[in-house]
Design a protein around this motif. Structure first.
Motif, PDB file in Angstrom:
ATOM      1  N   TYR A   1     -15.924 -14.402 -19.569  1.00  0.00           N
ATOM      2  CA  TYR A   1     -15.012 -13.293 -18.982  1.00  0.00           C
ATOM      3  C   TYR A   1     -15.320 -12.347 -17.838  1.00  0.00           C
ATOM      4  N   ARG A   2     -16.900 -12.334 -17.667  1.00  0.00           N
ATOM      5  CA  ARG A   2     -17.249 -11.564 -16.471  1.00  0.00           C
ATOM      6  C   ARG A   2     -16.881 -12.054 -14.989  1.00  0.00           C
ATOM      7  N   GLU A   3     -16.371 -11.107 -14.320  1.00  0.00           N
ATOM      8  CA  GLU A   3     -15.820 -11.526 -12.910  1.00  0.00           C
ATOM      9  C   GLU A   3     -15.088 -12.646 -12.951  1.00  0.00           C
ATOM     10  N   ARG A   4     -14.233 -12.882 -13.883  1.00  0.00           N
ATOM     11  CA  ARG A   4     -13.202 -14.077 -13.858  1.00  0.00           C
ATOM     12  C   ARG A   4     -11.812 -13.590 -13.599  1.00  0.00           C
ATOM     13  N   PHE A   5     -11.378 -12.623 -13.305  1.00  0.00           N
ATOM     14  CA  PHE A   5     -10.002 -12.501 -13.419  1.00  0.00           C
ATOM     15  C   PHE A   5      -9.425 -11.948 -11.951  1.00  0.00           C
ATOM     16  N   ASP A   6      -8.386 -12.115 -11.657  1.00  0.00           N
ATOM     17  CA  ASP A   6      -7.820 -11.926 -10.125  1.00  0.00           C
ATOM     18  C   ASP A   6      -7.217 -10.441 -10.481  1.00  0.00           C
ATOM     19  N   ARG A   7      -6.862 -10.094 -11.497  1.00  0.00           N
ATOM     20  CA  ARG A   7      -6.220  -8.849 -11.400  1.00  0.00           C
ATOM     21  C   ARG A   7      -6.446  -8.250 -12.919  1.00  0.00           C
ATOM     22  N   ALA A   8      -6.615  -6.868 -12.957  1.00  0.00           N
ATOM     23  CA  ALA A   8      -6.608  -6.195 -14.292  1.00  0.00           C
ATOM     24  C   ALA A   8      -5.731  -5.308 -14.233  1.00  0.00           C
ATOM     25  N   VAL A   9      -4.896  -5.065 -15.341  1.00  0.00           N
ATOM     26  CA  VAL A   9      -3.805  -3.946 -15.261  1.00  0.00           C
ATOM     27  C   VAL A   9      -4.296  -3.076 -16.649  1.00  0.00           C
ATOM     28  N   ILE A  10      -4.020  -1.865 -16.665  1.00  0.00           N
ATOM     29  CA  ILE A  10      -4.442  -0.986 -17.749  1.00  0.00           C
ATOM     30  C   ILE A  10      -3.170   0.060 -17.695  1.00  0.00           C
ATOM     31  N   ARG A  11      -2.840   0.443 -18.779  1.00  0.00           N
ATOM     32  CA  ARG A  11      -2.149   1.865 -19.108  1.00  0.00           C
ATOM     33  C   ARG A  11      -3.250   2.808 -19.540  1.00  0.00           C
ATOM     34  N   ALA A  12      -3.587   3.538 -18.402  1.00  0.00           N
ATOM     35  CA  ALA A  12      -4.760   4.235 -18.413  1.00  0.00           C
ATOM     36  C   ALA A  12      -4.815   5.754 -19.164  1.00  0.00           C
ATOM     37  N   VAL A  13      -5.476   5.892 -20.331  1.00  0.00           N
ATOM     38  CA  VAL A  13      -5.589   7.030 -21.029  1.00  0.00           C
ATOM     39  C   VAL A  13      -6.774   7.861 -20.762  1.00  0.00           C
ATOM     40  N   GLY A  14      -7.689   7.384 -20.226  1.00  0.00           N
ATOM     41  CA  GLY A  14      -8.932   7.946 -19.994  1.00  0.00           C
ATOM     42  C   GLY A  14      -9.308   8.188 -18.695  1.00  0.00           C
ATOM     43  N   PRO A  15     -10.264   8.893 -18.267  1.00  0.00           N
ATOM     44  CA  PRO A  15     -10.712   9.394 -16.748  1.00  0.00           C
ATOM     45  C   PRO A  15     -10.615   7.892 -16.021  1.00  0.00           C
ATOM     46  N   MET A  16     -10.496   7.960 -14.689  1.00  0.00           N
ATOM     47  CA  MET A  16     -10.612   6.874 -13.843  1.00  0.00           C
ATOM     48  C   MET A  16     -12.169   6.375 -13.714  1.00  0.00           C
ATOM     49  N   GLY A  17     -12.805   7.367 -13.718  1.00  0.00           N
ATOM     50  CA  GLY A  17     -14.396   6.662 -13.854  1.00  0.00           C
ATOM     51  C   GLY A  17     -14.623   5.675 -14.954  1.00  0.00           C
ATOM     52  N   GLN A  18     -14.378   6.053 -16.170  1.00  0.00           N
ATOM     53  CA  GLN A  18     -14.614   5.328 -17.386  1.00  0.00           C
ATOM     54  C   GLN A  18     -13.642   4.101 -17.192  1.00  0.00           C
ATOM     55  N   ILE A  19     -12.087   4.000 -16.685  1.00  0.00           N
ATOM     56  CA  ILE A  19     -11.544   3.118 -16.715  1.00  0.00           C
ATOM     57  C   ILE A  19     -12.138   2.051 -15.640  1.00  0.00           C
ATOM     58  N   SER A  20     -12.534   2.467 -14.601  1.00  0.00           N
ATOM     59  CA  SER A  20     -13.032   1.556 -13.436  1.00  0.00           C
ATOM     60  C   SER A  20     -14.410   0.915 -14.033  1.00  0.00           C
ATOM     61  N   GLU A  21     -15.252   1.679 -14.749  1.00  0.00           N
ATOM     62  CA  GLU A  21     -16.255   1.032 -15.341  1.00  0.00           C
ATOM     63  C   GLU A  21     -16.004  -0.228 -16.242  1.00  0.00           C
ATOM     64  N   LEU A  22     -14.939  -0.011 -17.143  1.00  0.00           N
ATOM     65  CA  LEU A  22     -14.527  -0.978 -17.999  1.00  0.00           C
ATOM     66  C   LEU A  22     -13.925  -2.129 -17.622  1.00  0.00           C
ATOM     67  N   CYS A  23     -13.165  -2.024 -16.392  1.00  0.00           N
ATOM     68  CA  CYS A  23     -12.335  -3.130 -15.897  1.00  0.00           C
ATOM     69  C   CYS A  23     -12.707  -3.696 -14.585  1.00  0.00           C
ATOM     70  N   LEU A  24     -13.506  -3.002 -13.619  1.00  0.00           N
ATOM     71  CA  LEU A  24     -14.137  -3.823 -12.608  1.00  0.00           C
ATOM     72  C   LEU A  24     -15.081  -5.038 -12.947  1.00  0.00           C
ATOM     73  N   PRO A  25     -15.967  -4.847 -14.025  1.00  0.00           N
ATOM     74  CA  PRO A  25     -16.767  -5.930 -14.231  1.00  0.00           C
ATOM     75  C   PRO A  25     -16.021  -7.308 -14.710  1.00  0.00           C
ATOM     76  N   LEU A  26     -14.651  -7.155 -15.012  1.00  0.00           N
ATOM     77  CA  LEU A  26     -13.913  -8.281 -15.315  1.00  0.00           C
ATOM     78  C   LEU A  26     -13.264  -9.135 -14.084  1.00  0.00           C
ATOM     79  N   LEU A  27     -13.317  -8.275 -12.984  1.00  0.00           N
ATOM     80  CA  LEU A  27     -12.710  -8.819 -11.812  1.00  0.00           C
ATOM     81  C   LEU A  27     -13.440  -9.677 -11.118  1.00  0.00           C
ATOM     82  N   LYS A  28     -13.024 -10.762 -10.420  1.00  0.00           N
ATOM     83  CA  LYS A  28     -13.640 -11.489  -9.509  1.00  0.00           C
ATOM     84  C   LYS A  28     -13.673 -10.740  -8.344  1.00  0.00           C
ATOM     85  N   VAL A  29     -14.589 -11.209  -7.262  1.00  0.00           N
ATOM     86  CA  VAL A  29     -14.651 -10.559  -5.991  1.00  0.00           C
ATOM     87  C   VAL A  29     -13.364 -10.961  -5.276  1.00  0.00           C
ATOM     88  N   GLY A  30     -12.685  -9.596  -4.795  1.00  0.00           N
ATOM     89  CA  GLY A  30     -11.160 -10.055  -4.095  1.00  0.00           C
ATOM     90  C   GLY A  30     -10.031  -9.680  -4.956  1.00  0.00           C
TER      91      GLY A  30
END
Length: 242
Positions: free
Chosen positions: A141-170
């Protein structure tokens, strides 16, 4: 419980203000509504009970992600913390070419989402049981996805840390937030650097019919995420990136 004529009209009218014609798929939203309200009597899927709230704050709110212009074509999309299937299920209904991966830590909610996809005949869906901070370290799953969507309830710093590692470059993170998000983005440029992200846009919009203010925070993945991210939840909570 069935969607009433008034609820159906509200959904069609609200979607039209977002530039979406739901006439071809309205029957799927009706089935989704019936399924959600029925199961919600047994399992706590959502605190929303009124038809208008479900149409506006689940269905139409999910579809605001489409205003990003970044969810067209056969993309690999991960819905992080999908809960009862939002925003992933409405997006999949309206954009069937998306290959939607629904990630959820609560097993009974993920089972509901999986069974609902089968009931609605939504092909090209996959289901990931786990916490984002653990899933993002799994090689498949690491750096696999083109897009990540999230209905965000936490701070953007936490959200970014959780979601960006799942995204591929681009790839892009599309986070749904309220108008208060501007305060959460102080120091964002430096904070996103180890995650490989850059803030591209904060899109202002209104929820159809209600006029409630919404923001889409759009972050582009421009470089690989440093291997140590995401960190453990307690570390993320104590030492935010921004």
């Amino acid at each position: 419980m069935r969607l009433t004529a008034a609820g159906r009209e509200l959904l069609l009218r609200g979607a039209a203000t977002l530039g979406e014609d739901l006439s071809p798929t309205i029957h799927l939203f009706e089935r989704l509504y019936a399924r959600l309200t029925s199961v919600n009597q047994k399992i706590n899927l959502t605190s929303l009970r009124e038809e208008r709230d479900i149409v506006l704050k689940h269905f139409l709110d999910s579809l605001t992600c489409l205003t990003s212009g970044l969810l067209e074509g056969p993309l690999e999309v991960v819905d992080v913390g999908t809960g009862a299937g939002f925003p992933g299920l409405p997006l999949k209904i309206v954009r069937p070419s998306l290959r939607m991966h629904l990630l959820e830590a609560t097993r009974k909610k993920l089972r509901y989402v999986e069974e609902t996809c089968a009931l609605l005949g939504l092909k090209g869906t996959a289901f990931i049981w786990g916490r984002a901070e653990q899933v993002a370290h799994q090689p498949e799953y690491r750096e696999r996805f083109d897009r990540a969507v999230i209905r965000a309830v936490g701070p953007m710093g936490q959200i970014s840390e959780l979601c960006l590692p799942l995204l591929k470059v681009g790839g892009y993170l599309i986070a749904q937030k309220g108008p208060e998000v501007a305060q959460e983005l102080e120091g964002v440029a430096q904070g996103l650097k180890p995650l490989g992200g850059v803030l591209e846009e904060v899109k202002e919009l209104e929820l159809p019919e209600s006029g409630d203010q919404r923001r889409l925070v759009i972050i582009k993945k421009v470089a690989a995420t440093e291997p140590r991210y995401p960190r453990r939840p307690e570390v993320i909570a104590r030492h935010g990136l921004f």
